[in-house]
Design a protein around this motif. Structure first.
Motif, PDB file in Angstrom:
ATOM      1  N   ASP B  16       4.624 -17.444  -7.170  1.00  0.00           N
ATOM      2  CA  ASP B  16       3.562 -17.127  -6.609  1.00  0.00           C
ATOM      3  C   ASP B  16       3.471 -15.596  -6.800  1.00  0.00           C
ATOM      4  OD1 ASP B  16       2.689 -19.062  -4.906  1.00  0.00           O
ATOM      5  OD2 ASP B  16       3.405 -18.283  -2.974  1.00  0.00           O
ATOM      6  N   VAL B  17       4.685 -14.905  -6.785  1.00  0.00           N
ATOM      7  CA  VAL B  17       4.554 -13.560  -7.353  1.00  0.00           C
ATOM      8  C   VAL B  17       4.245 -13.394  -8.708  1.00  0.00           C
ATOM      9  CG1 VAL B  17       6.286 -11.779  -7.878  1.00  0.00           C
ATOM     10  CG2 VAL B  17       6.465 -12.997  -5.549  1.00  0.00           C
ATOM     11  N   LEU B  18       4.908 -14.180  -9.720  1.00  0.00           N
ATOM     12  CA  LEU B  18       4.583 -13.947 -10.955  1.00  0.00           C
ATOM     13  C   LEU B  18       2.912 -14.170 -11.315  1.00  0.00           C
ATOM     14  CD1 LEU B  18       7.593 -15.832 -12.562  1.00  0.00           C
ATOM     15  CD2 LEU B  18       7.212 -13.470 -12.658  1.00  0.00           C
ATOM     16  N   GLY B  19       2.488 -15.190 -10.802  1.00  0.00           N
ATOM     17  CA  GLY B  19       0.948 -15.401 -10.858  1.00  0.00           C
ATOM     18  C   GLY B  19       0.203 -14.304 -10.524  1.00  0.00           C
ATOM     19  N   THR B  20       0.347 -13.986  -9.261  1.00  0.00           N
ATOM     20  CA  THR B  20      -0.428 -12.712  -8.572  1.00  0.00           C
ATOM     21  C   THR B  20      -0.138 -11.332  -9.667  1.00  0.00           C
ATOM     22  OG1 THR B  20       0.269 -13.417  -6.648  1.00  0.00           O
ATOM     23  CG2 THR B  20      -0.465 -11.306  -6.559  1.00  0.00           C
ATOM     24  N   ILE B  21       1.236 -11.156 -10.005  1.00  0.00           N
ATOM     25  CA  ILE B  21       1.157  -9.999 -10.752  1.00  0.00           C
ATOM     26  C   ILE B  21       0.633 -10.221 -12.103  1.00  0.00           C
ATOM     27  CG2 ILE B  21       2.978  -8.979 -12.651  1.00  0.00           C
ATOM     28  CD1 ILE B  21       5.048  -9.064  -9.892  1.00  0.00           C
ATOM     29  N   ILE B 106       9.413  -6.369  -5.696  1.00  0.00           N
ATOM     30  CA  ILE B 106       8.478  -6.313  -4.535  1.00  0.00           C
ATOM     31  C   ILE B 106       8.943  -4.765  -3.795  1.00  0.00           C
ATOM     32  CG2 ILE B 106       8.410  -7.317  -2.207  1.00  0.00           C
ATOM     33  CD1 ILE B 106       7.295  -9.341  -4.338  1.00  0.00           C
ATOM     34  N   LEU B 107      10.219  -4.434  -3.762  1.00  0.00           N
ATOM     35  CA  LEU B 107      10.623  -3.137  -3.187  1.00  0.00           C
ATOM     36  C   LEU B 107       9.912  -2.045  -3.899  1.00  0.00           C
ATOM     37  CD1 LEU B 107      14.155  -3.848  -2.130  1.00  0.00           C
ATOM     38  CD2 LEU B 107      12.128  -3.068  -0.602  1.00  0.00           C
ATOM     39  N   SER B 108       9.147  -1.920  -5.030  1.00  0.00           N
ATOM     40  CA  SER B 108       8.833  -1.074  -5.911  1.00  0.00           C
ATOM     41  C   SER B 108       7.735  -0.346  -5.396  1.00  0.00           C
ATOM     42  CB  SER B 108       8.626  -1.574  -7.364  1.00  0.00           C
ATOM     43  OG  SER B 108       7.499  -2.427  -7.249  1.00  0.00           O
ATOM     44  N   ASP B 109       7.024  -0.954  -4.533  1.00  0.00           N
ATOM     45  CA  ASP B 109       5.798  -0.421  -4.014  1.00  0.00           C
ATOM     46  C   ASP B 109       5.787  -0.388  -2.262  1.00  0.00           C
ATOM     47  OD1 ASP B 109       3.044   0.571  -3.201  1.00  0.00           O
ATOM     48  OD2 ASP B 109       2.164  -0.959  -4.681  1.00  0.00           O
ATOM     49  N   ALA B 110       6.231   0.605  -1.659  1.00  0.00           N
ATOM     50  CA  ALA B 110       6.362   0.760  -0.298  1.00  0.00           C
ATOM     51  C   ALA B 110       4.877   0.512   0.261  1.00  0.00           C
ATOM     52  CB  ALA B 110       7.171   1.878   0.073  1.00  0.00           C
ATOM     53  N   GLU B 111       3.778   1.267  -0.341  1.00  0.00           N
ATOM     54  CA  GLU B 111       2.906   0.896   0.475  1.00  0.00           C
ATOM     55  C   GLU B 111       2.258  -0.577   0.350  1.00  0.00           C
ATOM     56  OE1 GLU B 111       1.631   4.047   1.628  1.00  0.00           O
ATOM     57  OE2 GLU B 111      -0.031   2.869   2.382  1.00  0.00           O
ATOM     58  N   ALA B 112       2.646  -1.117  -0.643  1.00  0.00           N
ATOM     59  CA  ALA B 112       2.028  -2.860  -0.653  1.00  0.00           C
ATOM     60  C   ALA B 112       2.757  -3.363   0.635  1.00  0.00           C
ATOM     61  CB  ALA B 112       2.727  -3.313  -1.863  1.00  0.00           C
ATOM     62  N   ILE B 113       4.214  -3.020   0.610  1.00  0.00           N
ATOM     63  CA  ILE B 113       4.987  -3.859   1.884  1.00  0.00           C
ATOM     64  C   ILE B 113       4.031  -3.249   3.348  1.00  0.00           C
ATOM     65  CG2 ILE B 113       7.167  -3.866   3.039  1.00  0.00           C
ATOM     66  CD1 ILE B 113       8.421  -3.032   0.296  1.00  0.00           C
ATOM     67  N   ALA B 163       3.024  -9.220  -2.974  1.00  0.00           N
ATOM     68  CA  ALA B 163       2.739  -9.161  -4.399  1.00  0.00           C
ATOM     69  C   ALA B 163       1.111  -8.859  -4.389  1.00  0.00           C
ATOM     70  CB  ALA B 163       3.131 -10.409  -4.960  1.00  0.00           C
ATOM     71  N   ALA B 164       0.458  -9.444  -3.698  1.00  0.00           N
ATOM     72  CA  ALA B 164      -1.080  -9.362  -3.722  1.00  0.00           C
ATOM     73  C   ALA B 164      -1.513  -7.917  -3.590  1.00  0.00           C
ATOM     74  CB  ALA B 164      -1.752 -10.299  -2.682  1.00  0.00           C
ATOM     75  N   HIS B 165      -0.553  -7.155  -2.965  1.00  0.00           N
ATOM     76  CA  HIS B 165      -0.988  -5.566  -2.794  1.00  0.00           C
ATOM     77  C   HIS B 165      -0.123  -4.734  -3.847  1.00  0.00           C
ATOM     78  CE1 HIS B 165      -3.438  -6.184   0.978  1.00  0.00           C
ATOM     79  NE2 HIS B 165      -2.463  -7.245   1.065  1.00  0.00           N
ATOM     80  N   LEU B 166       0.576  -5.329  -4.556  1.00  0.00           N
ATOM     81  CA  LEU B 166       1.398  -4.585  -5.360  1.00  0.00           C
ATOM     82  C   LEU B 166       0.741  -3.923  -6.304  1.00  0.00           C
ATOM     83  CD1 LEU B 166       4.807  -4.450  -5.431  1.00  0.00           C
ATOM     84  CD2 LEU B 166       4.428  -6.365  -7.102  1.00  0.00           C
ATOM     85  N   ARG B 167       1.101  -2.667  -6.668  1.00  0.00           N
ATOM     86  CA  ARG B 167       0.243  -1.821  -7.685  1.00  0.00           C
ATOM     87  C   ARG B 167       1.090  -1.924  -8.913  1.00  0.00           C
ATOM     88  NH1 ARG B 167       0.063   3.556  -4.404  1.00  0.00           N
ATOM     89  NH2 ARG B 167       1.849   2.583  -3.891  1.00  0.00           N
ATOM     90  N   ILE B 168       0.382  -2.309  -9.777  1.00  0.00           N
ATOM     91  CA  ILE B 168       1.275  -2.628 -11.296  1.00  0.00           C
ATOM     92  C   ILE B 168       2.024  -1.698 -11.653  1.00  0.00           C
ATOM     93  CG2 ILE B 168       1.074  -3.355 -13.598  1.00  0.00           C
ATOM     94  CD1 ILE B 168       0.636  -5.615 -11.740  1.00  0.00           C
ATOM     95  N   GLU B 169       1.432  -0.198 -11.535  1.00  0.00           N
ATOM     96  CA  GLU B 169       2.112   0.928 -12.181  1.00  0.00           C
ATOM     97  C   GLU B 169       3.526   1.123 -11.293  1.00  0.00           C
ATOM     98  OE1 GLU B 169      -0.815   0.885 -10.827  1.00  0.00           O
ATOM     99  OE2 GLU B 169      -1.218   2.415  -9.116  1.00  0.00           O
ATOM    100  N   CYS B 170       3.527   0.708 -10.033  1.00  0.00           N
ATOM    101  CA  CYS B 170       4.779   0.741  -9.531  1.00  0.00           C
ATOM    102  C   CYS B 170       5.816  -0.141 -10.102  1.00  0.00           C
ATOM    103  CB  CYS B 170       4.714   0.473  -8.083  1.00  0.00           C
ATOM    104  SG  CYS B 170       3.656   1.669  -7.068  1.00  0.00           S
ATOM    105  N   LEU B 171       5.519  -1.070 -10.798  1.00  0.00           N
ATOM    106  CA  LEU B 171       6.489  -1.843 -11.403  1.00  0.00           C
ATOM    107  C   LEU B 171       7.342  -1.208 -12.445  1.00  0.00           C
ATOM    108  CD1 LEU B 171       4.838  -5.295 -11.034  1.00  0.00           C
ATOM    109  CD2 LEU B 171       6.902  -4.772 -10.215  1.00  0.00           C
ATOM    110  N   ARG B 172       6.633   0.065 -12.891  1.00  0.00           N
ATOM    111  CA  ARG B 172       7.279   0.701 -13.892  1.00  0.00           C
ATOM    112  C   ARG B 172       8.793   1.135 -13.580  1.00  0.00           C
ATOM    113  NH1 ARG B 172       2.571   3.816 -14.914  1.00  0.00           N
ATOM    114  NH2 ARG B 172       1.394   2.543 -16.733  1.00  0.00           N
ATOM    115  N   LYS B 173       9.031   1.340 -12.097  1.00  0.00           N
ATOM    116  CA  LYS B 173      10.316   1.275 -11.686  1.00  0.00           C
ATOM    117  C   LYS B 173      11.539   0.345 -12.089  1.00  0.00           C
ATOM    118  CE  LYS B 173       8.564   3.571  -7.680  1.00  0.00           C
ATOM    119  NZ  LYS B 173       8.341   3.152  -6.066  1.00  0.00           N
TER     120      LYS B 173
END
Lengths: 433, 188
Positions: B16-21, B106-113, B163-173
């Motif tokens: 699910d997470v991979l597909g959404t990303i 998932i933890l890379s974007d606190a706002e998404a959580i 993941a649906a709210h995750l900002r891709i730029e946060c994944l740079r962490k």
């Protein structure tokens, strides 16, 4: 390692191991439990249920209202239990010789028991006690008088008579409130809250009545025969949760609702007041008519917009709703779960086992399963193999300790490069041959 | 026409997470996903080649194979998966090894959580989620605490929701995201 994060209720008591002899198929059975989650697996008839039921005897011992071993007769059976509890830094060993009968519903009822405690304190001192669990369950003011009766009866068996002063002296000497009493109280509280859930309890929801009745106190059910079933108990427990513990109800709804596993949209309880009066007959023939408020509670589960009564729920939905209620809200520190997988789709089962793992950080959980899918979701360290031999009866051993080191290495290698635990079980039976 | 991508992961929440990303990283394109779940590394290694063949038969032209690193060495896990997969099955493939586990992403974007789970406040930012020893427990504890003990983390459902709210730029962490980002940008 017990989780001490914010979700942990700081669990102070856990069962480390127990031995049971002479109970059903448990001829002499020793079980070493994990402090968080243990999963019993074994073929039908190996004794998994008996292992779980033997733990329930502990809870029942706390409800005994007479002391001593009780009279043995043809109907009663005797078994022996020894349970090792971890109470923070102390090790508490409880042993009991239990006289019990099994009724026509296959439910064990305790006739009496001889109970003993060995408490190894953190400084290495060992204390002993004979306080019955049932005394420990009572508040101190009540337990004093029950203890007086217990001690005077026990001492009368040794000496012909005892004066009131002698009994008082014995009670104070016999530790109504010994320094280690708080440890025993914690254990008594732990065993009093052992809870048991079996998927079989919630078979065929169409048997579930569409309503239940409560009396003026708002919560107690009317004790009609059909209301004694597990289905109604679940509905009543759910209603009580909503009325008594809003936060708990919200947490439950978040688990089963759209925020969680999306099993239901909403759960509603509609109440209907019934005009009612009861008649009380006093001695001498006096008739007193009392007005008693009665209320009918009609539960509804809203699923995809459709309002369903409990009897209209599918068996899997009903069972999942029930097991999650008892997982999430009951106050038990030890939860026994029998075959939680029955009738549940594997997608939902993943979520359920995920929840079981989460709650096992707060309460000790022992489950039994026939599902290789459930095993796929667990670690080998969680698994206890149950088998039965003609001579030894039910034998329980940890998977990691039962397999020879060579076979355990083979399992680990398989889990690393070939497949998963449930599949390995299905194909090999964990046969150490 | 949608590109059909095969996803092999440990469980449904991983795929699910991979597909959404993938959808979020390439929002102008259409994707369809076909999945296999291993529930454990051994199964993924043992079956990934057969599953890849099946995914190819189900019209997948690209494959993402994901396996949590857990306690192992990154190079070792990559090699094991590479050796298990015949490149000819689906030539266009990417091996993704989230460091420790995908919950670090998932933890890379606190706002998404906060947004996904409707929490009353935002968790503290975690600058380097992959340094956490147990991201799953971290997520579990912070969701329970921030919801004032009203909400439990349910990984089977919540990872996908976040993941649906995750900002891709946060994944740079999370450096372990790079192979997937490069794959999406250059080969998908």
């Amino acid at each position: 390692m017990i989780n001490q994060g914010p979700m942990s209720k700081n669990p102070s008591v856990r069962i480390k191991s127990f031995d049971v002899s002479g109970y059903r198929s448990c001829v002499h059975t020793r079980v070493d439990l994990n402090l968080e989650l243990s999963a019993l697996i074994g073929i039908n008839g190996s004794g998994k249920t008996n292992v779980l039921q033997s733990l329930l005897l502990l809870k029942k011992l706390g409800n005994v209202r007479s002391f001593g071993h009780g009279r043995e007769d043809k109907q009663s059976s005797v078994c022996e239990m020894q349970v090792v509890f971890r109470v923070r830094e102390a090790k508490v060993s409880y042993s009991a010789k239990i006289n019990y009968v099994t009724n026509e519903l296959n439910v064990d009822e305790i006739v009496g028991a001889d109970e003993n405690w060995d408490i190894t304190l953190s400084d290495g001192r060992v204390e002993r006690s004979e306080l019955p669990l049932s005394v420990l369950r009572l508040p101190p003011e009540k337990s004093y008088w029950m203890l007086a009766e217990y001690i005077s009866r026990r001492e009368r068996q040794k000496t012909s008579s005892l004066s009131g002063e002698e009994i008082t002296a014995l009670i104070s000497r016999d530790t109504v409130d010994p320094p280690f009493r708080p440890i025993l109280d914690e254990v008594a509280s732990f065993v009093s809250k052992i809870n048991y859930y079996s998927a079989a309890q919630f078979t065929n929801p169409s048997d579930c009545p569409p309503f239940f009745e409560i009396e003026a106190d708002g919560l107690s059910p009317r004790r009609y025969g059909y209301m004694r079933g597990s289905h109604v108990r679940f509905l009543r427990d759910l209603y009580n949760l909503k009325e008594k513990n809003r936060d708990g109800f919200e947490e439950y709804c978040s688990l089963v609702g759209k925020e969680g596993i999306s099993l239901v949209d909403r759960i509603d309880f509609h109440s209907v007041d019934l005009p009612s009066s009861d008649i009380e007959l006093r001695s001498g023939g006096q008739i007193i008519k009392k007005k008693v408020r009665r209320t009918l509670i009609v539960p509804h589960f809203v699923i995809h917009g459709a309002k369903l009564s409990p009897a209209q729920l599918s068996e899997g939905t009903f069972k999942t709703l029930a097991v999650i209620l008892y997982l999430s809200t009951d106050k038990s520190d030890l939860l026994l779960l029998e075959e939680p997988e029955v009738c549940i789709h594997h997608g939902l089962l993943s979520s359920l086992i995920d929840l079981v793992k989460t709650y096992s950080m707060e309460k000790q959980i022992v489950l039994s399963t026939h599902s290789d899918y459930v095993l796929d979701l667990l670690r080998p360290e969680n698994v206890l193999l149950v088998r039965k031999t003609r001579k030894e009866g039910t034998v329980v051993g940890p998977l990691t300790g039962t397999l020879s080191s060579k076979n355990y290495e083979a399992l680990k290698h398989y889990l690393n490069v070939s497949g998963n635990l449930g599949e390995y079980w299905r194909h090999t039976g964990f046969d150490d041959g | 026409m949608a590109k059909v991508v095969g996803l092999i992961g440990e469980d449904e929440s991983d795929t699910d997470v991979l597909g959404t990303i993938i959808r979020k990283a390439s929002p102008t394109r259409r994707f369809k996903f076909k999945t296999f779940h291993g529930h454990g590394k051994g199964k993924i290694i043992g079956k990934c080649n057969q599953w890849a063949k099946n995914l190819r038969d189900r019209e997948c032209t690209a494959l993402v194979l994901a396996q949590d690193l857990d306690e192992e060495s990154y190079a070792k896990v990559v090699n094991e998966l590479k050796n298990a997969l015949e490149p000819s099955t689906i030539a266009n493939y990417c091996i993704v090894i989230p460091v420790r586990m995908i919950e670090a992403w998932i933890l890379s974007d606190a706002e998404a959580i906060k947004t996904a789970l409707n929490l009353p406040s935002t968790p503290n930012d975690i600058p380097n989620p992959e340094s956490l020893m147990d991201p799953k427990s971290k997520l579990r504890d912070l969701i329970y605490t921030l919801s004032q003990k009203r909400r439990r983390y349910m990984l089977t459902k919540d990872n996908g929701r976040i993941a649906a709210h995750l900002r891709i730029e946060c994944l740079r962490k999370c450096p372990s995201f790079s192979p997937l980002r490069d794959f999406i940008n250059n080969r998908l």
